[in-house]
Design a protein around this motif. Structure first.
Motif, mmCIF file in Angstrom:
data_model
loop_
_atom_site.group_PDB
_atom_site.id
_atom_site.type_symbol
_atom_site.label_atom_id
_atom_site.label_comp_id
_atom_site.label_asym_id
_atom_site.label_seq_id
_atom_site.Cartn_x
_atom_site.Cartn_y
_atom_site.Cartn_z
ATOM 1 N N MET A 304 0.503 -0.784 -0.592
ATOM 2 C CA MET A 304 0.139 -0.490 -0.471
ATOM 3 C C MET A 304 1.033 1.416 0.125
ATOM 4 N N ILE A 305 1.848 1.679 0.993
ATOM 5 C CA ILE A 305 2.557 2.358 0.798
ATOM 6 C C ILE A 305 3.923 2.707 -0.908
ATOM 7 N N THR A 306 4.063 1.274 -1.494
ATOM 8 C CA THR A 306 4.751 1.418 -2.395
ATOM 9 C C THR A 306 3.171 2.473 -3.978
ATOM 10 N N GLN A 307 2.163 1.551 -3.254
ATOM 11 C CA GLN A 307 1.314 2.184 -4.289
ATOM 12 C C GLN A 307 0.950 3.394 -4.584
ATOM 13 N N ALA A 308 0.395 3.984 -2.911
ATOM 14 C CA ALA A 308 0.803 5.157 -2.311
ATOM 15 C C ALA A 308 1.634 6.463 -2.775
ATOM 16 N N ILE A 309 3.472 6.113 -2.594
ATOM 17 C CA ILE A 309 3.989 6.869 -3.685
ATOM 18 C C ILE A 309 3.832 7.102 -5.695
ATOM 19 N N ARG A 310 3.447 6.021 -5.716
ATOM 20 C CA ARG A 310 3.101 5.530 -7.767
ATOM 21 C C ARG A 310 1.795 6.971 -7.589
ATOM 22 N N ALA A 311 1.362 6.498 -6.392
ATOM 23 C CA ALA A 311 -0.013 7.496 -6.983
ATOM 24 C C ALA A 311 0.331 9.241 -6.633
ATOM 25 N N ARG A 312 1.453 8.966 -5.817
ATOM 26 C CA ARG A 312 2.099 10.820 -5.516
ATOM 27 C C ARG A 312 2.300 10.900 -6.836
ATOM 28 N N GLU A 313 3.837 10.925 -7.762
ATOM 29 C CA GLU A 313 4.436 10.757 -7.930
ATOM 30 C C GLU A 313 4.646 10.665 -9.430
ATOM 31 N N ARG A 344 -11.373 1.320 -12.751
ATOM 32 C CA ARG A 344 -10.224 1.143 -11.933
ATOM 33 C C ARG A 344 -8.792 1.094 -12.216
ATOM 34 N N TYR A 345 -7.848 2.010 -11.568
ATOM 35 C CA TYR A 345 -6.793 0.405 -11.740
ATOM 36 C C TYR A 345 -7.200 -0.156 -10.805
ATOM 37 N N GLY A 346 -5.641 -1.033 -10.201
ATOM 38 C CA GLY A 346 -5.908 -2.093 -10.357
ATOM 39 C C GLY A 346 -4.858 -2.364 -9.111
ATOM 40 N N GLU A 347 -4.377 -3.576 -8.047
ATOM 41 C CA GLU A 347 -3.899 -3.283 -7.718
ATOM 42 C C GLU A 347 -3.422 -2.742 -6.189
ATOM 43 N N GLY A 348 -5.060 -1.879 -5.871
ATOM 44 C CA GLY A 348 -5.191 -1.042 -4.597
ATOM 45 C C GLY A 348 -4.129 0.913 -5.527
ATOM 46 N N LEU A 349 -4.292 1.002 -6.522
ATOM 47 C CA LEU A 349 -3.549 2.128 -6.810
ATOM 48 C C LEU A 349 -4.948 3.074 -6.871
ATOM 49 N N HIS A 350 -6.048 2.600 -8.184
ATOM 50 C CA HIS A 350 -7.464 3.648 -7.874
ATOM 51 C C HIS A 350 -7.588 4.273 -6.199
ATOM 52 N N GLN A 351 -7.359 3.177 -5.529
ATOM 53 C CA GLN A 351 -7.696 4.115 -3.977
ATOM 54 C C GLN A 351 -6.467 4.422 -2.789
ATOM 55 N N ALA A 352 -5.254 4.256 -3.646
ATOM 56 C CA ALA A 352 -4.179 5.049 -3.260
ATOM 57 C C ALA A 352 -4.412 6.593 -3.710
ATOM 58 N N ILE A 353 -4.586 6.805 -5.112
ATOM 59 C CA ILE A 353 -5.423 7.770 -5.775
ATOM 60 C C ILE A 353 -6.151 8.521 -5.509
ATOM 61 N N ALA A 355 -7.148 8.456 -2.183
ATOM 62 C CA ALA A 355 -6.508 8.630 -0.916
ATOM 63 C C ALA A 355 -5.406 9.936 -1.278
ATOM 64 N N LYS A 356 -4.750 10.225 -2.801
ATOM 65 C CA LYS A 356 -4.015 11.276 -2.321
ATOM 66 C C LYS A 356 -4.959 12.739 -2.423
ATOM 67 N N GLU A 357 -6.398 12.344 -3.539
ATOM 68 C CA GLU A 357 -6.584 13.418 -3.786
ATOM 69 C C GLU A 357 -8.395 13.985 -2.740
ATOM 70 N N GLY A 358 -7.458 12.599 -1.689
ATOM 71 C CA GLY A 358 -8.804 13.143 -0.326
ATOM 72 C C GLY A 358 -10.666 12.889 -1.042
ATOM 73 N N VAL A 359 -10.668 11.756 -1.909
ATOM 74 C CA VAL A 359 -11.800 11.855 -1.943
ATOM 75 C C VAL A 359 -12.601 10.281 -0.816
ATOM 76 N N LYS A 360 -13.742 9.695 -1.968
ATOM 77 C CA LYS A 360 -13.879 8.933 -0.103
ATOM 78 C C LYS A 360 -13.384 7.714 -1.527
ATOM 79 N N ILE A 361 -12.601 6.584 -0.475
ATOM 80 C CA ILE A 361 -12.545 5.384 -1.246
ATOM 81 C C ILE A 361 -13.211 4.267 -1.065
ATOM 82 N N GLU A 362 -12.750 3.656 -2.478
ATOM 83 C CA GLU A 362 -14.459 2.948 -2.735
ATOM 84 C C GLU A 362 -13.441 1.755 -2.209
ATOM 85 N N ASN A 363 -13.980 0.565 -1.473
ATOM 86 C CA ASN A 363 -13.530 -0.980 -1.188
ATOM 87 C C ASN A 363 -12.770 -1.860 -2.618
#
Length: 869
Positions: A304-313, A344-353, A355-363
């Motif tokens: 999840m941290i790796t996906q968060a970095i990918r979403a950010r960068e 939707r992007y897979g493997e949690g990337l969509h959820q990471a994006i 979270a980055k945008e501060g909108v509701k996270i879908e399951n």
């Protein structure tokens, strides 16, 4: 010499001439006779009878069929197929990819192959890239099909299942590529025959894929996936989105300069990957107060941290995705610039994006069914495609789909002038040059189409044009509702249009504008009548032809007033006058603001000018700050500009730079082809498994009761033989058999064997012992049939088989996802990941089948209607 050799070995020209001789010339010879036929539907249905009952092939009737289709087009929609369109239609019927330039009338060409193949009565699909094109294509050509006695339907995502069934039951169905693929997957998850929407007898018979390169090459990197909610905490994504803001981006190790990477993580922009450094790992462990980030219990955190970095960068708002008014993160197709709701992007990337945008996270979702476009379209008995740019990808089409490309001649010669690229040092210098050229051309009244690669660039250019006082329209994923209207009028004098990736827009740009489109919109708004209604179409066509009977036809429309008719006639006259003015000015001018990573997309943008022999021109502006140039181009060119002291106002216009650009594009195309090829190789492993499961499932869903009973009985026998092979193998002496465990396992599945004497098996030969137990199991199944009644047993068996297969297949897909994600690590152990994947996947599938048979046995013998024991 090479030109002579090319002519000698030009298979394309030879194939075109063959079609001209065997199809076009005979069809032309029939034209006068066909025009005398009163009832075209009756004549066309006679051909259907010859095919379905007389044993003739479609090739036997292609000439009279094409003649009737051409005449139907002339009578119903006022469009007669050109000879080159007949060539295109024949190529599509042969299952080939037809490359036809923009404006050559691909929508009309498709009617030839679709109507011809509809004679078999097995259904034909016209596959488009979006709902708008599917609807417009069906409405525009629907009258032609109905004139021939054929039925036509539209299958879009808003329809109820019974409405989709009706659409797919038509002779010809218009549908988007994603909806068609999802319908196939959903059909293979159906629990009853009534839930099927595709034809049960011939679900995938013949398809024509419009914008075939966009769908089968560009979109082929992303498989179709149907998902269900998975149990996983999503709030953690917010935590990790904040955490990664405290991490520092560094630079990777560089031979000769740095032996170790710097910062907490580094970025691989080409591969869209991130790498956490040793220092970064220690920092994350300290921030989370955990001892080992990569221990088994913390693997989810690491991912999840790796996906968060990918979403950010690596994923940018307004370029890779947008956030709509409802707070949903919507992916933007990088090739067409269209938004893709529902994807939707897979493997949690969509959820990471999210979270980055501060909108509701879908399951997060778990895969329930999946297939690649490559393997999906290979399921068709025959499929063809059409696009403006395909020849450069012929090898891929041939290798993967078995379809070659036939370049169809244009109806009129192309006279568009394509200028050399202008390359600037910085992006802003490039934009200023674009604005300057737009201002100069706009002052003359010439229409201009500016192509961009992202929404952000579109809006930046829009601000610069506003500052320069140049009126313009913007077309991108944010304004798709106005798409057709904006594109339709992009050829009017004085018009400036900014468009994000013009690939696959589907609306023709006509010089002087499109009076028919404006008139159709006005009729819908003022009178509430569809522009495709027969009476509205007749009036619009009459206005377009400046027919004296236009006024009489117009007054037949409910609520029509003479003022509206006069305005319509004036609109057409103004359009014709403006068309001549624009031609004198040099036609539509195309400006590309950067090179796309695919040369085909650049060619599609260029192809918007110069349709049907119109004048036109194009030029691309490039800077060394563009992603393509920054990541892939040669640094020596930048160094040369420095040595020469060139600034932002001085462009380079040289073959050296053009060559660098083309090499950069070729490298990206090779990388993307490698991605698609690897995806297909891995999916081919699953494809064989999917075909086996879906075939078994379809047999259960559609088969007769006796077939379902035979399948169930076969699975129970297989389960019994597996238990015997494991606990009482024939190559061991009976006294060494583990009959106690055999008894436990068999009674657990079949309580009816409680009184069976398992110990007696030791007194028999191995072959007799096996036969004896198998016979006892068969007797138990017969008793079960008598207990429930044959009808109830078959209903129970059908239900159990479908439920158990679906559950095990879902779990198998999850296991395959996990295997696929981690298999690359096998490479570090000097083992080929793909070979390992095939081996592991085969073992997993065999285990799943064995477990499935055991569970079916248990449910059939234990389950009661209304309760389970």
């Amino acid at each position: 010499m090479f030109r002579v050799l090319n002519k000698v070995f030009d298979n394309n020209q030879r194939d075109v001439q063959r079609i001209v001789k065997t199809v076009v010339q005979p069809v032309n010879a029939l034209e006068e006779e066909t025009m005398k036929i009163g009832n075209l539907a009756e004549a066309f249905m006679a051909l259907r009878q010859r095919v379905q009952e007389g044993g003739e092939s479609l090739d036997d009737v292609i000439v009279p069929a094409f003649a009737l289709i051409r005449e139907a087009g002339r009578r119903s929609i006022g469009k007669r197929h050109y000879d080159v369109q007949l060539i295109g239609g024949a190529a599509l019927h042969q299952g080939r990819i037809a490359e036809m330039r923009t404006g050559e009338g691909k929508t009309l060409v498709a009617t030839l192959a679709l109507a011809l193949n509809a004679l078999e009565g097995k259904g034909c699909h016209l596959v488009t890239v979006n709902d708008y094109l599917a609807r417009v294509g069906m409405e525009e050509m629907g009258l032609l099909y109905r004139t021939l006695g054929l039925t036509v339907g539209l299958a879009n995502r808003d329809l109820q299942p019974f409405e989709k069934q009706a659409a797919y039951a038509c002779d010809i169905t218009y549908v988007t590529n994603s909806e068609l693929g999802f319908d196939y997957l959903r059909d293979n998850m159906a629990q009853s025959r009534e839930q099927l929407v595709l034809r049960a007898d011939s679900p995938l018979n013949f398809a024509i894929v419009d914008e075939v390169d966009s769908i089968l090459i560009d979109e082929a990197r992303t498989p179709l996936i149907i998902s269900g909610a998975a149990e996983k905490a999503t709030d953690l994504y917010y935590v990790y989105a904040k955490l990664v803001k405290r991490l520092q981006r560094g630079e990777p190790a560089e031979p000769g300069k740095r032996t170790e990477p710097t910062g907490d993580y580094t970025i691989d922009e080409k591969g869209k990957q991130v790498h956490v450094t040793e220092g970064g790992i220690s920092k994350i462990e300290r921030l989370l107060s955990i001892p080992d980030l990569y221990s088994p219990e913390n693997m989810d955190k690491a991912h999840m941290i790796t996906q968060a970095i990918r979403a950010r960068e690596l994923y940018q708002r307004e370029k890779d995705y947008i956030v709509n008014a409802e707070g949903e993160v919507i992916i933007i197709d990088e090739f067409t610039g269209r938004s893709m709701p529902g994807r939707r992007y897979g493997e949690g990337l969509h959820q990471a994006i999210e979270a980055k945008e501060g909108v509701k996270i879908e399951n997060e979702n778990q895969t329930l069914a999946t297939i690649t476009y490559q393997n999906f379209f290979r399921l068709y008995n025959k499929f063809a495609g059409m696009t403006g740019t395909a020849k450069t990808e012929e090898k891929e089409f041939l290798d993967i789909y078995g379809s070659d490309v036939l370049v169809i001649p244009t109806n009129k010669p192309i006279i568009r002038q394509d200028a050399e690229d202008l390359v600037y040092r910085t992006r802003m210098g490039k934009y200023q040059a674009v604005v300057q050229e737009v201002a100069q051309m706009h002052a003359t009244g010439r229409p201009i189409l500016i192509g961009t690669a992202s929404i952000d660039t579109s809006e930046q250019l829009s601000e610069l044009l506003k500052a320069a006082g140049i009126p313009h329209s913007v077309l991108n994923a944010k304004y798709e509702a106005q798409e057709a209207s904006i594109v339709a009028q992009a050829g009017r004098s004085g018009t400036v249009t900014i468009a994000t990736n013009m690939a696959g827009r589907g609306t023709d740009i006509m010089l002087g504008g499109n009076a028919e489109y404006i008139l159709g919109e006005a009729i819908e708004q003022n009178f509430g009548i569809s522009r495709f209604a027969p009476e509205a179409e007749a009036f619009i066509k009459a206005i377009s032809r400046q027919d004296p009977e236009a006024e009489q036809l117009g007054m037949k429309l409910p609520g029509m007033v003479p003022d509206f008719i006069r305005q319509a006639q004036q609109l057409q006259a103004d359009t014709i006058a403006d068309r001549e003015r624009v031609r004198e000015l040099g036609g539509l001018h195309i400006i590309g603001t950067e090179r796309h990573e695919s040369r085909r997309i650049d060619n599609q943008l260029r192809g918007r000018a110069g349709r049907q022999g119109d004048p036109g021109s194009s030029r691309f502006y490039v800077s060394f700050e563009d992603d393509l140039m920054r990541l892939f181009a040669n640094d020596r060119v930048v160094a040369m500009m420095d040595r020469l002291g060139m600034d932002d106002t001085q462009p380079i216009e040289a073959k050296m730079v053009t060559g660098a650009i083309e090499k950069a594009q070729a490298r990206v195309e090779d990388r993307n082809f490698g991605t698609r090829k690897q995806l297909l190789e891995f999916d081919n492993v699953m494809s064989k498994q999917r075909d086996e499961i879906y075939a078994q499932r379809r047999e259960v869903l559609l088969g007769a009761d006796e077939d379902v009973e035979e399948t169930t009985e076969g699975m129970i026998a297989d389960f019994t033989e597996m238990q015997l092979a494991y606990h009482a193998p024939t190559d061991q002496a009976p006294e060494s058999w583990d009959l106690e465990t055999l008894r436990t396992d068999m009674i657990d599945a079949m309580p009816q064997l409680e009184t069976y004497d398992f110990e007696a098996l030791r007194t028999m030969t191995p072959a007799d012992a096996h036969a004896h137990l198998i016979e006892a199991v068969a007797d138990s199944f017969d008793s079960r049939r008598e207990e429930l009644s044959p009808t109830m047993l078959n209903s129970l068996s059908r239900y159990v088989l479908l439920q158990v297969v679906d559950q095990h297949w879902k779990e198998h897909l999850h296991g395959m996802d996990v295997l696929r994600q981690g298999i690359g690590l096998r490479g570090y152990g000097q083992r080929d990941p793909f070979t390992e994947y095939k081996f592991e996947a085969t073992n997993m599938f065999n285990d799943m089948i064995d477990n499935l048979k055991g569970e079916v046995t248990k449910f059939v013998f234990r389950m009661q209607f209304g309760q389970a024991s």
